[in-house]
Design a protein around this motif. Structure first.
Motif, PDB file in Angstrom:
ATOM      1  N   ASP A  77      56.962  33.222  35.360  1.00 33.23           N
ATOM      2  CA  ASP A  77      57.514  34.556  35.131  1.00 33.23           C
ATOM      3  C   ASP A  77      56.945  35.600  36.094  1.00 33.23           C
ATOM      4  N   SER A  78      56.128  35.165  37.052  1.00 32.96           N
ATOM      5  CA  SER A  78      55.531  36.034  38.077  1.00 32.96           C
ATOM      6  C   SER A  78      54.568  37.073  37.499  1.00 32.96           C
ATOM      7  N   LYS A  79      54.138  36.884  36.260  1.00 36.29           N
ATOM      8  CA  LYS A  79      53.268  37.870  35.622  1.00 36.29           C
ATOM      9  C   LYS A  79      51.796  37.488  35.623  1.00 36.29           C
ATOM     10  N   SER A  80      51.511  36.228  35.904  1.00 36.32           N
ATOM     11  CA  SER A  80      50.119  35.763  35.879  1.00 36.32           C
ATOM     12  C   SER A  80      49.840  34.882  37.087  1.00 36.32           C
ATOM     13  N   ILE A  81      48.560  34.829  37.457  1.00 37.64           N
ATOM     14  CA  ILE A  81      48.089  33.971  38.540  1.00 37.64           C
ATOM     15  C   ILE A  81      46.893  33.192  38.020  1.00 37.64           C
ATOM     16  N   VAL A  82      46.841  31.906  38.321  1.00 36.81           N
ATOM     17  CA  VAL A  82      45.654  31.117  38.033  1.00 36.81           C
ATOM     18  C   VAL A  82      45.023  30.717  39.356  1.00 36.81           C
ATOM     19  N   TYR A  83      43.712  30.942  39.477  1.00 37.10           N
ATOM     20  CA  TYR A  83      43.025  30.533  40.708  1.00 37.10           C
ATOM     21  C   TYR A  83      41.796  29.703  40.364  1.00 37.10           C
ATOM     22  N   SER A  84      41.521  28.717  41.203  1.00 42.25           N
ATOM     23  CA  SER A  84      40.387  27.824  40.978  1.00 42.25           C
ATOM     24  C   SER A  84      39.248  28.191  41.902  1.00 42.25           C
ATOM     25  N   CYS A  85      38.041  27.825  41.478  1.00 40.14           N
ATOM     26  CA  CYS A  85      36.821  28.211  42.188  1.00 40.14           C
ATOM     27  C   CYS A  85      35.911  27.011  42.409  1.00 40.14           C
ATOM     28  N   ALA A  86      35.020  27.178  43.377  1.00 38.04           N
ATOM     29  CA  ALA A  86      34.037  26.132  43.657  1.00 38.04           C
ATOM     30  C   ALA A  86      32.828  26.230  42.735  1.00 38.04           C
ATOM     31  N   ASN A  87      32.802  27.244  41.879  1.00 38.89           N
ATOM     32  CA  ASN A  87      31.641  27.408  40.991  1.00 38.89           C
ATOM     33  C   ASN A  87      31.971  27.008  39.553  1.00 38.89           C
ATOM     34  N   PHE A  88      32.745  25.911  39.420  1.00 41.38           N
ATOM     35  CA  PHE A  88      32.928  25.223  38.151  1.00 41.38           C
ATOM     36  C   PHE A  88      33.783  25.974  37.125  1.00 41.38           C
ATOM     37  N   VAL A  91      48.847  40.157  36.564  1.00 40.49           N
ATOM     38  CA  VAL A  91      49.266  40.781  37.819  1.00 40.49           C
ATOM     39  C   VAL A  91      49.422  42.294  37.668  1.00 40.49           C
ATOM     40  N   ASP A  92      49.977  42.765  36.554  1.00 39.02           N
ATOM     41  CA  ASP A  92      50.213  44.198  36.380  1.00 39.02           C
ATOM     42  C   ASP A  92      48.916  45.002  36.396  1.00 39.02           C
ATOM     43  N   SER A  93      47.908  44.527  35.671  1.00 43.87           N
ATOM     44  CA  SER A  93      46.630  45.246  35.626  1.00 43.87           C
ATOM     45  C   SER A  93      45.689  44.806  36.737  1.00 43.87           C
ATOM     46  N   TRP A  94      46.040  43.697  37.389  1.00 41.89           N
ATOM     47  CA  TRP A  94      45.225  43.083  38.438  1.00 41.89           C
ATOM     48  C   TRP A  94      43.766  42.934  37.986  1.00 41.89           C
ATOM     49  N   SER A  95      43.630  42.233  36.869  1.00 41.41           N
ATOM     50  CA  SER A  95      42.310  41.983  36.298  1.00 41.41           C
ATOM     51  C   SER A  95      42.256  40.570  35.738  1.00 41.41           C
ATOM     52  N   VAL A  96      41.066  39.992  35.724  1.00 42.53           N
ATOM     53  CA  VAL A  96      40.853  38.664  35.148  1.00 42.53           C
ATOM     54  C   VAL A  96      40.902  38.780  33.632  1.00 42.53           C
ATOM     55  N   VAL A  97      41.783  38.007  33.015  1.00 39.56           N
ATOM     56  CA  VAL A  97      41.949  38.083  31.566  1.00 39.56           C
ATOM     57  C   VAL A  97      41.435  36.841  30.851  1.00 39.56           C
ATOM     58  N   ASP A  98      41.255  35.736  31.577  1.00 37.69           N
ATOM     59  CA  ASP A  98      40.734  34.504  30.962  1.00 37.69           C
ATOM     60  C   ASP A  98      39.927  33.720  31.979  1.00 37.69           C
ATOM     61  N   THR A  99      38.853  33.099  31.500  1.00 34.69           N
ATOM     62  CA  THR A  99      38.039  32.210  32.327  1.00 34.69           C
ATOM     63  C   THR A  99      37.905  30.873  31.613  1.00 34.69           C
ATOM     64  N   PHE A 100      38.171  29.784  32.326  1.00 37.40           N
ATOM     65  CA  PHE A 100      38.074  28.430  31.785  1.00 37.40           C
ATOM     66  C   PHE A 100      36.944  27.713  32.517  1.00 37.40           C
ATOM     67  N   ALA A 101      35.882  27.388  31.809  1.00 40.28           N
ATOM     68  CA  ALA A 101      34.718  26.759  32.429  1.00 40.28           C
ATOM     69  C   ALA A 101      34.838  25.242  32.386  1.00 40.28           C
ATOM     70  N   ASP A 102      34.496  24.603  33.507  1.00 40.26           N
ATOM     71  CA  ASP A 102      34.486  23.142  33.603  1.00 40.26           C
ATOM     72  C   ASP A 102      33.164  22.745  34.259  1.00 40.26           C
ATOM     73  N   VAL A 103      32.165  22.497  33.454  1.00 40.38           N
ATOM     74  CA  VAL A 103      30.784  22.375  33.909  1.00 40.38           C
ATOM     75  C   VAL A 103      30.623  21.257  34.940  1.00 40.38           C
ATOM     76  N   ASN A 104      29.941  21.581  36.033  1.00 40.25           N
ATOM     77  CA  ASN A 104      29.582  20.633  37.091  1.00 40.25           C
ATOM     78  C   ASN A 104      30.790  20.002  37.787  1.00 40.25           C
ATOM     79  N   ASN A 105      31.902  20.685  37.772  1.00 38.88           N
ATOM     80  CA  ASN A 105      33.097  20.180  38.436  1.00 38.88           C
ATOM     81  C   ASN A 105      33.646  21.257  39.364  1.00 38.88           C
TER      82      ASN A 105
END
Length: 380
Positions: free
Chosen positions: A109-120, A127-141
């Protein structure tokens, strides 16, 4: 007499308590009605959805739907094909010194972006507020890739632990883990109907997973080196992969057999993606060429070259007329996919750009970079 009155009061108390607890029980049912376990939802879909692999050969999933039902939380916005790329500038930036951005992908729906990181972990941006609304932790990965499914209910992720994981966007937790790869998993892609996940790995295979049942449907073997990227055709009937063996392979989704091997790259291709109309395939490699292939004949119909080094990804615009790529000079380039002409160069990052994608409505671009920034581009 006293005993009779006592019994009468006792019955009255019991009746009051019965009504009270019946009321509480009804309230509890109403409150819990919307608390369905994500795994139960997947399993119910697995048994209730009438579908064949890849959507019955034409990418369509047939389900029993009550007449008049139109709700779809991930419904795609109409494609805007009148974008003026000359007016494109950087609209917003998220900077986090601890985040090394690996991938960025849009919701349908072009309203959200998910991005992955090297820090697990991986994160969801509104997108509208341009703020992080959720964080999903995946330990040691270290998470190389994360993508929404078409309904935005789930996110699939992959990385260095050789696993593919399915996460609920409502519960914000991992609801299923897919085990089978024997090397790190580089990238993944969802089937258009949002049911199947393709994952490519260092173990030279691509695996197809049924997100509903958790089963591995196919193990695609044939590449002789690391498989970089998988991409579904828009109708879900085929899959294309690229590998360090310098080839692209087109697979039949229902049977899991290789239909064609595309040769032409002299260095290993880094990325491959099917065009929105299904007629073409785009691939890039470190030989600094974007190749566009006829998806039916397997013939290369256009080479796009330029004065840059280290192409790492390519992505189609929703209308299929443009491509976006980036090289080691930290510049995003938008190309005319029909003529190969450069349309626009976007500067702003100061380290390697790891990923970039057009929004499904065609109005914006998101880019993820090793300079610890996530940038949103669009018309000023």
């Amino acid at each position: 007499m006293f005993f009779s009155v006592y019994i009468l009061h006792l019955f009255q108390i019991v009746e009051i308590m019965r009504k009270k607890y019946l009321f509480l029980f009804v309230i509890a049912l109403l409150l819990c009605g919307g608390c369905e376990d994500p795994i139960d939802t997947l399993e119910n879909n697995s048994t209730e959805t009438n579908t064949t692999l890849g959507g019955g050969g034409n990418g369509e999933t047939q389900t029993d739907t009550t007449e008049g039902e139109e709700e779809n939380n991930g419904e795609q916005e109409p494609i805007n094909d009148s974008v003026d790329f000359d007016l494109f500038v950087c609209l917003n930036t998220i900077t986090n010194p601890t985040d090394f951005y690996m991938s960025a992908d849009w919701s349908s729906d072009s309203k959200s972006i998910v991005y992955s990181c090297a820090n697990f972990d991986f994160k969801v941006v509104d997108v509208d507020s341009w703020s992080v609304v959720d964080t999903f932790a995946d330990v040691n990965n270290i998470i190389y890739d994360a993508k929404f499914n078409s309904t935005k209910e789930f996110i699939a992720s992959c990385g260095t632990d050789s696993l593919v994981k399915l996460w609920s966007t409502k519960g914000r937790d991992c609801v299923r883990t897919f085990v089978g790869h024997t090397g790190r998993v580089n990238h993944l892609d969802w089937s258009p109907d949002g049911r199947y996940i393709a994952s490519s790995s260092w173990d030279s295979t691509t695996r197809i997973w049924d997100a509903y049942s958790g089963n591995c449907i196919h193990v695609l073997t044939g590449h002789t080196s690391e498989v970089a990227t998988p991409s579904f055709s828009p109708d879900g009937s085929r899959l294309v992969t690229c590998s360090n063996d310098k080839t692209l392979k087109i697979w039949d989704f229902n049977s899991g057999t290789c239909l064609q091997t595309l040769n032409g790259h002299t260095l290993y291709p880094m990325d491959v993606e099917w065009s929105p109309d299904g007629s073409r395939i785009a691939s890039v490699s470190h030989e600094n060429i974007i190749k566009i292939w006829d998806a039916n004949t397997g013939v290369c119909i256009l080479n796009i070259t330029g004065d840059y080094v280290g192409l790492s990804f390519v992505s189609w615009s929703p209308c299929g007329n443009y491509l976006i790529s980036a090289a080691h000079d930290f510049v995003l380039r938008i190309w005319d996919a029909n003529t190969g002409q450069l349309v626009k160069a976007l500067s702003g990052h100061n380290e390697r750009i790891m990923d970039a994608n057009f929004s499904p409505d065609g109005k914006k671009i998101v880019s993820a970079s090793g300079d610890h920034t996530l940038k949103l581009w669009g018309m000023q």
